[in-house]
Design an enzyme around this catalytic site. Structure first.
Site, PDB file in Angstrom:
ATOM      1  N   MET A  29      50.485  39.175  61.982  1.00 59.95           N
ATOM      2  CA  MET A  29      50.452  39.075  60.519  1.00 59.95           C
ATOM      3  C   MET A  29      51.333  40.166  59.906  1.00 59.95           C
ATOM      4  SD  MET A  29      46.764  37.615  59.467  1.00 59.95           S
ATOM      5  CE  MET A  29      45.827  39.104  59.575  1.00 59.95           C
ATOM      6  N   GLY A  30      52.198  40.752  60.718  1.00 60.69           N
ATOM      7  CA  GLY A  30      53.146  41.736  60.197  1.00 60.69           C
ATOM      8  C   GLY A  30      52.536  43.107  59.986  1.00 60.69           C
ATOM      9  N   LEU A  32      53.860  45.790  61.184  1.00 62.94           N
ATOM     10  CA  LEU A  32      53.845  46.051  62.624  1.00 62.94           C
ATOM     11  C   LEU A  32      53.593  47.531  62.943  1.00 62.94           C
ATOM     12  CD1 LEU A  32      56.878  43.833  63.731  1.00 62.94           C
ATOM     13  CD2 LEU A  32      54.436  43.236  63.671  1.00 62.94           C
ATOM     14  N   HIS A  36      51.111  46.204  68.053  1.00 60.45           N
ATOM     15  CA  HIS A  36      51.938  44.985  68.140  1.00 60.45           C
ATOM     16  C   HIS A  36      53.085  45.211  69.127  1.00 60.45           C
ATOM     17  CE1 HIS A  36      50.486  44.607  63.792  1.00 60.45           C
ATOM     18  NE2 HIS A  36      50.052  43.493  64.346  1.00 60.45           N
ATOM     19  N   GLN A  60      42.459  32.277  57.393  1.00 57.94           N
ATOM     20  CA  GLN A  60      41.539  33.104  58.162  1.00 57.94           C
ATOM     21  C   GLN A  60      40.936  34.242  57.338  1.00 57.94           C
ATOM     22  OE1 GLN A  60      44.714  34.197  61.071  1.00 57.94           O
ATOM     23  NE2 GLN A  60      43.741  36.211  61.057  1.00 57.94           N
ATOM     24  N   GLN A 154      38.673  37.059  69.243  1.00 54.43           N
ATOM     25  CA  GLN A 154      39.842  36.212  68.954  1.00 54.43           C
ATOM     26  C   GLN A 154      40.543  35.819  70.256  1.00 54.43           C
ATOM     27  OE1 GLN A 154      42.882  36.661  65.678  1.00 54.43           O
ATOM     28  NE2 GLN A 154      43.949  37.771  67.294  1.00 54.43           N
ATOM     29  N   SER A 186      45.647  49.624  63.498  1.00 56.06           N
ATOM     30  CA  SER A 186      45.414  48.388  62.763  1.00 56.06           C
ATOM     31  C   SER A 186      46.298  48.419  61.524  1.00 56.06           C
ATOM     32  CB  SER A 186      43.937  48.315  62.337  1.00 56.06           C
ATOM     33  OG  SER A 186      43.772  47.367  61.302  1.00 56.06           O
ATOM     34  N   SER A 187      46.825  47.264  61.151  1.00 59.92           N
ATOM     35  CA  SER A 187      47.633  47.208  59.925  1.00 59.92           C
ATOM     36  C   SER A 187      46.816  47.702  58.745  1.00 59.92           C
ATOM     37  CB  SER A 187      48.097  45.781  59.663  1.00 59.92           C
ATOM     38  OG  SER A 187      48.827  45.308  60.771  1.00 59.92           O
TER      39      SER A 187
HETATM   40  P1  AMP Z   1      47.477  40.994  63.675  1.00 65.72           P
HETATM   41  O1  AMP Z   1      48.832  41.275  63.116  1.00 65.72           O
HETATM   42  O2  AMP Z   1      46.434  41.957  63.216  1.00 65.72           O
HETATM   43  O3  AMP Z   1      47.063  39.549  63.525  1.00 65.72           O
HETATM   44  O4  AMP Z   1      47.579  41.233  65.233  1.00 65.72           O
HETATM   45  C1  AMP Z   1      48.517  40.547  66.033  1.00 65.72           C
HETATM   46  C2  AMP Z   1      48.208  40.818  67.473  1.00 65.72           C
HETATM   47  O5  AMP Z   1      48.275  42.237  67.722  1.00 65.72           O
HETATM   48  C3  AMP Z   1      46.774  40.387  67.875  1.00 65.72           C
HETATM   49  O6  AMP Z   1      46.812  39.807  69.160  1.00 65.72           O
HETATM   50  C4  AMP Z   1      46.014  41.690  67.884  1.00 65.72           C
HETATM   51  O7  AMP Z   1      44.906  41.695  68.776  1.00 65.72           O
HETATM   52  C5  AMP Z   1      47.100  42.648  68.385  1.00 65.72           C
HETATM   53  N1  AMP Z   1      46.759  44.031  68.013  1.00 65.72           N
HETATM   54  C6  AMP Z   1      46.382  44.484  66.794  1.00 65.72           C
HETATM   55  N2  AMP Z   1      46.094  45.810  66.857  1.00 65.72           N
HETATM   56  C7  AMP Z   1      46.284  46.185  68.138  1.00 65.72           C
HETATM   57  C8  AMP Z   1      46.150  47.426  68.842  1.00 65.72           C
HETATM   58  N3  AMP Z   1      45.753  48.540  68.234  1.00 65.72           N
HETATM   59  N4  AMP Z   1      46.434  47.450  70.167  1.00 65.72           N
HETATM   60  C9  AMP Z   1      46.853  46.308  70.804  1.00 65.72           C
HETATM   61  N5  AMP Z   1      46.992  45.114  70.205  1.00 65.72           N
HETATM   62  C10 AMP Z   1      46.721  45.050  68.883  1.00 65.72           C
END
Ligand code: AMP
Length: 282
Positions: A29-30, A32, A36, A60, A154, A186-187
């Site tokens: 979802m960007g 980054l 990611h 979602q 997820q 986390s974003s």
């Molecule tokens: P999102 O942009 O939040 O939808 O995340 C995209 C992907 O990145 C998903 O598969 C998340 O589980 C993964 N992701 C998000 N945060 C982390 C993190 N801290 N470490 C590893 N993978 C992550």
């Protein structure tokens, strides 16, 4: 690196790659961050045609305000991706992915996932994840997809979806990347002040606390939850949503952590309006 916004254009590009190409895909979802990038690096190492999507999926989000304030920085994301050997970035608008709007098909989450972790606290969230994943996988037709352990449920649901819908790809679930204080990246962290980031440590501190309690012989999950609630009082801004215990493989809920060989301890909570999650396998 091609930046593509239209499904038709993506399909045209995709059709140039034949069966012997290893097509990798990281849906995001960007906004980054290094989490990611760990998925992207793994894909770049393993695949020949590498695709990242950036799409903040309205389906979602159970709260409109959460969708509106979700961090977005496309220019910065593209800059990062240009340094990463990515072949195509797919950045569709909402209408492109949901051409039928509210008249499109929707998913029903199987009972075995209902009431667990974020499936109980975020109504419709995983149904929305399934919708976007099936659509994106049908467009990209990846052989290898990469997901983070941070979003454990997820990853499990996507694994199941791949099997059930014959999506014909292999899922890799990679470890959670953390900052210097061990907070899961986390974003949404970018929405927190420095002060609030201190309280964001509540999640991993609590998981570590539970780990110590288990090692010291406290195995009853009711007891662990009670002690954890007391422990979390020192993180004033953190409001616990859930702390749950599962068999990490079958996602059976545990009353006693000794009832499974690998346990998933999952936590979620809010700091103000920002919702954070984390987990640990013990
Ligand atoms: P999102 O942009 O939040 O939808 O995340 C995209 C992907 O990145 C998903 O598969 C998340 O589980 C993964 N992701 C998000 N945060 C982390 C993190 N801290 N470490 C590893 N993978 C992550």
């Amino acid at each position: 690196m091609e930046v593509i916004t239209k499904v038709d254009e993506f399909l045209k590009l995709r059709s140039k790659y034949n069966f012997s190409t290893r097509v990798g895909f990281v849906p995001t979802m960007g906004a980054l961050h290094e989490g990611h990038l760990s998925l992207i690096d793994e894909m770049v190492g393993e695949c020949d045609f590498r695709v990242v999507s950036i799409f903040v999926n309205p389906m979602q989000f159970d709260e409109r305000a959460d969708f509106d304030k979700y961090p977005r920085d496309l220019d910065q994301d593209l800059k990062i991706l240009r340094s990463k050997n990515i072949d195509a970035v797919f950045v569709p608008e909402v209408d492109e992915i949901y051409p039928f709007g509210k008249n499109g098909f929707e998913f029903v989450l199987p009972d075995r996932f209902k009431g667990k972790m974020c499936a109980s606290s975020r109504e419709g969230h995983f149904e929305g994840v399934c919708s976007v994943i099936v659509k994106l996988f049908n467009i990209v037709r990846p052989n290898f997809v990469y997901f983070g352990q941070k979003d454990y449920l997820q990853a499990k649901i996507v694994e199941s979806l791949i099997e059930d819908m014959f999506l014909n790809c292999v899922i890799n679930v990679l470890p959670t990347v953390r900052d210097k204080n061990d907070v899961a990246l986390s974003s949404r962290n970018s929405l927190l002040s420095d002060d609030e980031m201190k309280d964001a440590e509540a999640l991993i501190r609590c998981l570590n606390f539970v780990d110590r309690l288990i090692r010291n012989g406290e195995t009853d999950t009711e007891g662990l939850l009670k002690l954890s609630r007391d422990f979390l009082k020192s993180f004033e801004k953190f409001e616990l949503e859930y702390l749950e215990f599962y068999d990490a493989v079958g996602l059976r809920r545990l009353e006693n952590v000794m009832d499974a060989q690998a346990r998933l301890i999952a936590i979620a909570g809010r700091i103000g309006k920002v919702r954070l999650i984390d987990n640990k396998i013990l």
